[in-house]
Design a protein around this motif. Sequence first.
Motif, PDB file in Angstrom:
ATOM      1  N   LEU A  15      68.400  62.195 -11.289  1.00 56.78           N
ATOM      2  CA  LEU A  15      69.018  61.067 -10.577  1.00 56.78           C
ATOM      3  C   LEU A  15      68.472  61.007  -9.148  1.00 56.78           C
ATOM      4  O   LEU A  15      68.134  59.939  -8.641  1.00 56.78           O
ATOM      5  N   GLY A  16      68.412  62.180  -8.517  1.00 55.58           N
ATOM      6  CA  GLY A  16      67.862  62.265  -7.164  1.00 55.58           C
ATOM      7  C   GLY A  16      66.407  61.840  -7.155  1.00 55.58           C
ATOM      8  O   GLY A  16      65.985  61.051  -6.307  1.00 55.58           O
ATOM      9  N   PHE A  52      76.025  56.958  -3.189  1.00 57.54           N
ATOM     10  CA  PHE A  52      75.821  57.878  -4.305  1.00 57.54           C
ATOM     11  C   PHE A  52      77.125  58.499  -4.789  1.00 57.54           C
ATOM     12  O   PHE A  52      77.494  58.368  -5.950  1.00 57.54           O
ATOM     13  N   PHE A 100      74.843  71.324  13.812  1.00 55.80           N
ATOM     14  CA  PHE A 100      74.302  70.280  12.945  1.00 55.80           C
ATOM     15  C   PHE A 100      73.899  69.106  13.828  1.00 55.80           C
ATOM     16  O   PHE A 100      74.658  68.712  14.721  1.00 55.80           O
ATOM     17  N   GLY A 124      82.135  66.958  -5.434  1.00 54.39           N
ATOM     18  CA  GLY A 124      81.812  67.171  -4.018  1.00 54.39           C
ATOM     19  C   GLY A 124      82.399  66.126  -3.096  1.00 54.39           C
ATOM     20  O   GLY A 124      82.200  66.194  -1.887  1.00 54.39           O
ATOM     21  N   LEU A 183      73.800  60.743   6.025  1.00 52.50           N
ATOM     22  CA  LEU A 183      74.784  61.389   5.149  1.00 52.50           C
ATOM     23  C   LEU A 183      75.895  60.414   4.755  1.00 52.50           C
ATOM     24  O   LEU A 183      76.328  60.384   3.603  1.00 52.50           O
ATOM     25  N   PHE A 204      72.312  69.764   5.479  1.00 50.65           N
ATOM     26  CA  PHE A 204      73.715  69.980   5.107  1.00 50.65           C
ATOM     27  C   PHE A 204      73.820  71.153   4.127  1.00 50.65           C
ATOM     28  O   PHE A 204      74.691  72.013   4.246  1.00 50.65           O
ATOM     29  N   LYS A 226      81.562  73.067  -3.497  1.00 50.80           N
ATOM     30  CA  LYS A 226      81.363  72.133  -4.616  1.00 50.80           C
ATOM     31  C   LYS A 226      80.402  70.994  -4.272  1.00 50.80           C
ATOM     32  O   LYS A 226      80.113  70.150  -5.122  1.00 50.80           O
ATOM     33  N   THR A 227      79.940  70.952  -3.033  1.00 49.87           N
ATOM     34  CA  THR A 227      78.951  69.920  -2.693  1.00 49.87           C
ATOM     35  C   THR A 227      77.542  70.352  -3.109  1.00 49.87           C
ATOM     36  O   THR A 227      76.600  69.581  -2.957  1.00 49.87           O
ATOM     37  N   PRO A 248      76.030  70.677  -6.063  1.00 47.62           N
ATOM     38  CA  PRO A 248      75.285  69.795  -6.967  1.00 47.62           C
ATOM     39  C   PRO A 248      74.830  68.506  -6.277  1.00 47.62           C
ATOM     40  O   PRO A 248      73.723  68.035  -6.507  1.00 47.62           O
ATOM     41  N   VAL A 249      75.708  67.964  -5.416  1.00 43.11           N
ATOM     42  CA  VAL A 249      75.378  66.696  -4.764  1.00 43.11           C
ATOM     43  C   VAL A 249      74.202  66.880  -3.812  1.00 43.11           C
ATOM     44  O   VAL A 249      73.185  66.198  -3.924  1.00 43.11           O
ATOM     45  N   VAL A 250      74.355  67.801  -2.879  1.00 42.18           N
ATOM     46  CA  VAL A 250      73.311  67.918  -1.859  1.00 42.18           C
ATOM     47  C   VAL A 250      72.143  68.769  -2.334  1.00 42.18           C
ATOM     48  O   VAL A 250      70.986  68.477  -2.013  1.00 42.18           O
ATOM     49  N   VAL A 256      71.351  65.361 -13.054  1.00 43.81           N
ATOM     50  CA  VAL A 256      71.651  65.132 -11.629  1.00 43.81           C
ATOM     51  C   VAL A 256      70.371  65.265 -10.803  1.00 43.81           C
ATOM     52  O   VAL A 256      70.112  64.455  -9.896  1.00 43.81           O
ATOM     53  N   ILE A 287      70.568  66.692  -5.898  1.00 39.62           N
ATOM     54  CA  ILE A 287      70.092  65.335  -5.609  1.00 39.62           C
ATOM     55  C   ILE A 287      69.143  65.355  -4.411  1.00 39.62           C
ATOM     56  O   ILE A 287      68.096  64.712  -4.434  1.00 39.62           O
ATOM     57  N   LEU A 328      70.123  65.886   3.924  1.00 40.31           N
ATOM     58  CA  LEU A 328      70.908  66.542   2.872  1.00 40.31           C
ATOM     59  C   LEU A 328      70.564  68.019   2.790  1.00 40.31           C
ATOM     60  O   LEU A 328      71.438  68.870   2.590  1.00 40.31           O
TER      61      LEU A 328
END
Lengths: 311, 310
Positions: B19-20, A45, A30, A205, A38, B40, B199-200, B202-204, B16, B207, B37
């Motif tokens: 929102l992004g 956020f 990465f 998250g 990030l 990631f 679980k990240t 939805p966030v990354v 969501v 968004i 993102l």
Amino acid sequence: MEAFLSSASFLMPLVVLLAFGYFAVRFHYFKLDNIAYLLKFFMYFVVPATTFLFTARMPTHVVFESWPFALSFAIVVVIMSTVSYILSRYFGLSHKNATAFASCASMPNIGFVGLPILLSLPNGHNLVHYWLVVMLVTLAFISFVFVPMLRLDTKHISVVNIGRVFAESVKVPLIIATILGIVVAVSGISLPDFAIQSLSLISNGIVGFGLVCLGMTVTFQFLFEKSYLVWLLIVAKGIVMPLLAYLIATNLFSFDKQQLLVSVVLACCPVAGIGVILAHQRSDIGYEAGQAMVGTIVLCFVSIALCHILL
Amino acid sequence: MSVWIKLMYLVPITVVFFLGYLSSVTGYFRANESKSLIAFLQRFSIPAVSFLLFYETKFSDFVKHLDFAWMFALVTLIPLIIVKIYAGYKGHSTKETTLIAASSAMSDLPVMGFLLILCLPHGDSLIPLLSIAFSVQIFFLIVLIQPALIDKFGALRHLYFLKILRMPIIIASILGVIWMTLDVPLSPILHKPIDGVAKTIPVVGLIGVGMLVSFRVYARLTKIQIIVMLAKCVAMPLIAYLVATLFHLDQINRFALIAFSVCPSASYLSLLAEQCDTDNDVIFDTTMATFFISIILLLLVSGLFFDRLI
């Protein structure tokens, strides 16, 4: 050693998450350039969404009943910041550098580290209101003490414009989210299901995203630091503050075992990212603050495991 | 269950995502920075989900739903072959043709499929079907898509398998399959962090993509990109519907087949394009263009075809 390892087992998943981030950067999986964005995304956020969700759904009486906890934490912060400021001025630091030092020595990183650790404790989801009050205290100190003090020019005596400081603080997403959350909680408005589910999707998250990103920033360069400021900050934030939190919680307040543990665990959290950013922007000890943050990240996992055994 | 209630299950995904979108439109975040993102997402979140999908499926469930596998393979192969032939006919290079065809047929299952599991009531019951559909994709990725992308005359042609292993999604899937086959429980010390990273999504995923989506992308789409978009968002769901009707699939299988086909183009394809030294902007734009349409279509599919999952 066996007791230590079994007690530290609840922290191991968090350490593994940090390790994911750490090794991803070390093995060039990465790119390092992405990290600043990030971290900003996390603070702008993920943390505000989580804070809003927790605040808005928290019964107000639970938060108000936690006032002794908030007071004990505020006392710890006041003592830590005052003593650090006076000592650093005594040892020749300028006003701005001393203020940055004091903010780093007394502000815990409760967003990236505090909440994940609290959630991983047994019965952690019922302890979130403690995190919330500590966050409110931290935000109040940053907005109304450290930022105005860093603005204050001691050479040309001037009055800090409180209105301007307030207006600037209100623009910070985390503060907006907290205020909105409090408004929703106090007014008794119930959030629609889709809003709760949407915010839950984001807040789920927080642990994975925050710790992997934090792991990316870790280097062990601080071990070879000759700057006394780095080591003083590591000792102040990583050792003195948890001890002080323990002493105040046991001597001034009659906390139960769980409150005592949470109080010390939150005090063990590493130097806050916002403290490092302020040190970078408004003083000359930004580099030292960054190194101290990394040092306290490593130290905090050891000290929290120890606290878990002892308390 | 009324259509309105069924629609509401997927509204959080839309919220969501928007929102992004709003955060980039209002200048709260700069869209070009959100590629971090996506990085990631491609290097952490998607591999974590890929691993968990296989790990949480029992081998017996996998065998039980094999008929779903060949149906999903059929639904994927038809647009893949047609678009590949069309792109080849239009004079695109082998690498470009392969990537274009992959965009028209490979759904973003690790992102949208995982979100369906998170948002739908009893969504867990979709896990075996999702992992089967995903294994079909991985199979096509290894057998059909990657071989066409690797320079066969390059100095490192004998290292083909090493190049395949450069894809995090493939490594994670292989590990997941191994774990599934061995049926060894994963230690909580590893399971919790992998679950935390998954679980990240939805966030990354939502968004991050929401920030990058711009309606201007539709104005600058080339003819081949429009074909890909039509194949992914119209033809593939229609084929899925026809297959489901023709083979009298039950409610759950029918919903899964159509919903997985409606998902946008796979976001990991742009990483594949980058690794194979191909211009990934075309693929990236196509993914973005299909994303918005897919979100709307998923709402529709959920309203029309979703029934109780038990």
